[in-house]
Design a protein around this motif. Structure first.
Motif, PDB file in Angstrom:
ATOM      1  N   TYR A  74       0.855  -1.191   0.000  1.00  0.00           N
ATOM      2  CA  TYR A  74       0.000   0.000   0.000  1.00  0.00           C
ATOM      3  C   TYR A  74       0.885   1.232   0.000  1.00  0.00           C
ATOM      4  CZ  TYR A  74      -3.751   3.205   1.539  1.00  0.00           C
ATOM      5  OH  TYR A  74      -4.667   4.223   1.628  1.00  0.00           O
ATOM      6  N   THR A  75       0.806   2.024  -1.081  1.00  0.00           N
ATOM      7  CA  THR A  75       1.612   3.236  -1.215  1.00  0.00           C
ATOM      8  C   THR A  75       0.741   4.366  -1.758  1.00  0.00           C
ATOM      9  OG1 THR A  75       2.292   2.602  -3.457  1.00  0.00           O
ATOM     10  CG2 THR A  75       3.770   1.973  -1.648  1.00  0.00           C
ATOM     11  N   SER A  76       1.262   5.575  -1.665  1.00  0.00           N
ATOM     12  CA  SER A  76       0.554   6.730  -2.226  1.00  0.00           C
ATOM     13  C   SER A  76       1.564   7.860  -2.482  1.00  0.00           C
ATOM     14  CB  SER A  76      -0.545   7.210  -1.257  1.00  0.00           C
ATOM     15  OG  SER A  76       0.021   7.610  -0.013  1.00  0.00           O
ATOM     16  N   PRO A  77       1.236   8.777  -3.418  1.00  0.00           N
ATOM     17  CA  PRO A  77       0.078   8.710  -4.314  1.00  0.00           C
ATOM     18  C   PRO A  77       0.367   7.756  -5.470  1.00  0.00           C
ATOM     19  CG  PRO A  77       1.372  10.633  -4.848  1.00  0.00           C
ATOM     20  CD  PRO A  77       2.045   9.993  -3.659  1.00  0.00           C
ATOM     21  N   HIS A  78      -0.595   7.599  -6.356  1.00  0.00           N
ATOM     22  CA  HIS A  78      -0.353   6.811  -7.565  1.00  0.00           C
ATOM     23  C   HIS A  78       0.168   7.743  -8.659  1.00  0.00           C
ATOM     24  CE1 HIS A  78      -4.453   8.434  -8.001  1.00  0.00           C
ATOM     25  NE2 HIS A  78      -4.199   8.465  -9.303  1.00  0.00           N
ATOM     26  N   PHE A  82      -5.234   4.833 -10.213  1.00  0.00           N
ATOM     27  CA  PHE A  82      -5.551   4.793  -8.779  1.00  0.00           C
ATOM     28  C   PHE A  82      -5.203   3.442  -8.165  1.00  0.00           C
ATOM     29  CE2 PHE A  82      -8.468   3.494  -5.438  1.00  0.00           C
ATOM     30  CZ  PHE A  82      -8.314   4.518  -4.514  1.00  0.00           C
ATOM     31  N   ARG A  85      -2.109   2.071  -5.945  1.00  0.00           N
ATOM     32  CA  ARG A  85      -1.973   2.242  -4.498  1.00  0.00           C
ATOM     33  C   ARG A  85      -2.105   0.908  -3.747  1.00  0.00           C
ATOM     34  NH1 ARG A  85      -3.649   7.721  -2.537  1.00  0.00           N
ATOM     35  NH2 ARG A  85      -3.682   9.103  -4.349  1.00  0.00           N
ATOM     36  N   PHE A 133      -8.397   9.502   1.890  1.00  0.00           N
ATOM     37  CA  PHE A 133      -7.349   8.574   2.309  1.00  0.00           C
ATOM     38  C   PHE A 133      -7.873   7.536   3.293  1.00  0.00           C
ATOM     39  CE2 PHE A 133      -3.586   7.252   4.759  1.00  0.00           C
ATOM     40  CZ  PHE A 133      -2.781   6.800   3.714  1.00  0.00           C
ATOM     41  N   THR A 136      -9.786   4.971   1.229  1.00  0.00           N
ATOM     42  CA  THR A 136      -8.831   4.163   0.461  1.00  0.00           C
ATOM     43  C   THR A 136      -8.111   3.178   1.381  1.00  0.00           C
ATOM     44  OG1 THR A 136      -8.502   6.028  -1.048  1.00  0.00           O
ATOM     45  CG2 THR A 136      -6.868   4.275  -1.112  1.00  0.00           C
ATOM     46  N   THR A 137      -7.753   3.628   2.567  1.00  0.00           N
ATOM     47  CA  THR A 137      -7.062   2.762   3.526  1.00  0.00           C
ATOM     48  C   THR A 137      -7.969   1.629   3.999  1.00  0.00           C
ATOM     49  OG1 THR A 137      -5.657   4.596   4.252  1.00  0.00           O
ATOM     50  CG2 THR A 137      -5.841   2.727   5.738  1.00  0.00           C
ATOM     51  N   GLY A 157       0.489   7.608   5.191  1.00  0.00           N
ATOM     52  CA  GLY A 157       0.071   8.673   4.288  1.00  0.00           C
ATOM     53  C   GLY A 157       0.648  10.020   4.673  1.00  0.00           C
TER      54      GLY A 157
END
Length: 447
Positions: A74-78, A82, A85, A133, A136-137, A157
């Motif tokens: 799990y990473t951000s941003p893309h 989308f 992530r 966020f 998304t999480t 994040g």
């Protein structure tokens, strides 16, 4: 349940960006409770820091995947999609390579359909509407738990203490480095920001850091002492005596876009490791990745697997060379510490006649500080605008430039047109640098 297309699902998630960033754990905990999932079941490597989080996540997850584990990342941003992530990595033996599967569109849609009424339910309470966020999480946690990943490599994040990812009990936490960023939310000093990022440190846990700033280290040591956590430091080797609490790395050489280095750890002493990511800071990131995995006793790792995981790491828009003659380099440096590291790497690795800077910055970033790092290198500056509602207007950026640059400033709001103009005016021996935001780098990579 209401029918929903993938486009509608993504539109709904993005509509939540209208909610101002609102740090806190109450909404994410409510979402997870209503979803009937517990992040506690995941084996997590939790990564915080000002810069380098994504690179460490890439290298940790690569090594784990090459070891045969199913790894959620799990990473951000893309950059372009989308779904970048939320990824699951697996080793494919017949191809001798890693499969990186973005969360499938159908599964993302199903999760958005499930979570949307829960978001609206929480929005009617005192806690308020969950943010982009946070939602998304929650989607990430639900997906990784239901897909039964062996490990989850999770990037913080923003900050740490009140970040939506901070509902886990990690096997090991990594704090890459700490610089001045998000001062409006995390605090105006390094000490205050460090305290926020140290919020991911759990009682009697293990923490790995590559930060060498005495002020920052003082905070990390204090928090570790209070929580009885073990601190492992990663440092550049300078002929010092080895100690149980320090891991060292030593640069060997740079050749064919690969850096070679030695690693001296508790379980492994590895010589001639290679990574395809440029910049000396990536050696610290790679060493953090190895050091973190050394702390997980149950892992079945070998020196060969570690070498392979590092050698085939891929992390776009980090000093990425898109073309030669002229050089076109994309890098998502979006704060002064990252800009300084990028400047140093450009000076070390590249020879060129003129540097043409294509830059766009978000309006909540230290634009003056970022520009100040790159202007001494640039002969011409093209100001553009990343594809984000938070992007600074180029004319506002122009007002931050010193008068000496006014004859060599070009304002081209569209990133693709800005890059095209830069390439048109560049000579074969020049260098075009696209930087200032990962959103800008992503727009360029899409083209």
């Amino acid at each position: 349940m209401i029918y929903m297309t993938y486009r509608q699902a993504i539109s709904y998630i993005y509509s939540l960006e209208e909610e101002r960033i609102n740090l806190g754990l109450s909404r994410i905990k409510s979402l997870l409770t209503l979803l009937q999932i517990s992040p506690e079941v995941l084996k997590v490597i939790h990564i915080a820091g000002t810069n380098g989080k994504g690179s460490v996540a890439e290298m940790v997850s690569n090594i784990l995947a090459y070891s045969g584990y199913k790894v959620g990342v799990y990473t951000s941003p893309h950059l372009k999609d989308f779904r970048e992530r939320i990824v699951i990595k697996r080793f494919i033996a017949r191809k001798d390579s890693i499969d990186r599967e973005l969360i499938p569109e159908k599964k993302l849609v199903a999760l958005v359909r499930e979570i949307k009424p829960l978001v609206e339910r929480i929005a009617r309470t005192k806690a308020g509407r969950p943010t982009f966020f946070e939602v998304t999480t929650a989607i990430m946690f639900a997906y990784f738990i239901r897909e039964k990943v062996d490990f989850a490599v999770i990037e913080v994040g923003l900050g740490g203490r009140l970040d939506a990812t901070n509902v886990v009990s990690p096997l090991v936490s990594v704090i890459t480095n700490i610089g001045l960023e998000h001062t409006d939310r995390l605090g105006k000093t390094l000490r205050k920001i460090a305290r926020e990022k140290c919020g991911i440190i759990k009682r009697e846990s293990t923490v790995v850091t590559a930060d060498c700033n005495p002020e920052v280290l003082g905070v990390i040591r204090k928090v570790c002492s209070q929580k009885k956590a073990r601190l492992i430091r990663v440092r550049k080797f300078a002929g010092r005596i080895f100690t149980p609490a320090v891991r060292f790395y030593k640069f060997r050489h740079f050749h064919a876009r690969q850096q070679s280095f030695d690693y001296y750890g508790s379980k492994y002493r590895l010589k001639g490791l290679a990574i395809p990511l440029m910049g000396e800071y990536q050696l610290a990131n790679a060493s953090c990745a190895i050091a973190a995995l050394e702390c997980v006793d149950s892992l079945r790792l070998t020196p060969g697997i570690i070498r392979k995981g590092l050698r085939y790491a891929k992390w776009p828009a980090r000093l990425e060379v898109l073309r030669k003659a002229p050089f076109i380099i994309a890098d998502g440096a979006h704060n002064p510490p990252a800009a300084r590291m990028l400047k140093k790497a450009i000076e070390k690795y590249f020879k060129y006649e003129n540097l043409i800077l294509v830059i766009g910055i978000l309006n909540d970033k230290d634009a003056k500080g970022i520009l100040g790092c790159f202007l001494p290198l640039a002969s011409k500056v093209i100001l553009t605008r990343p594809f984000s509602p938070r992007a600074s207007i180029p004319f506002n950026l122009a007002s931050l430039l010193p008068p000496v640059f006014h004859s060599d400033i070009f304002i081209i709001p569209d990133p693709a047109e800005g890059l095209k103009y830069a390439v048109d005016i560049a000579g074969r021996n020049d260098l075009v640098l696209v930087t200032g935001s990962l959103y800008l780098a992503g727009a360029i990579l899409k083209k």
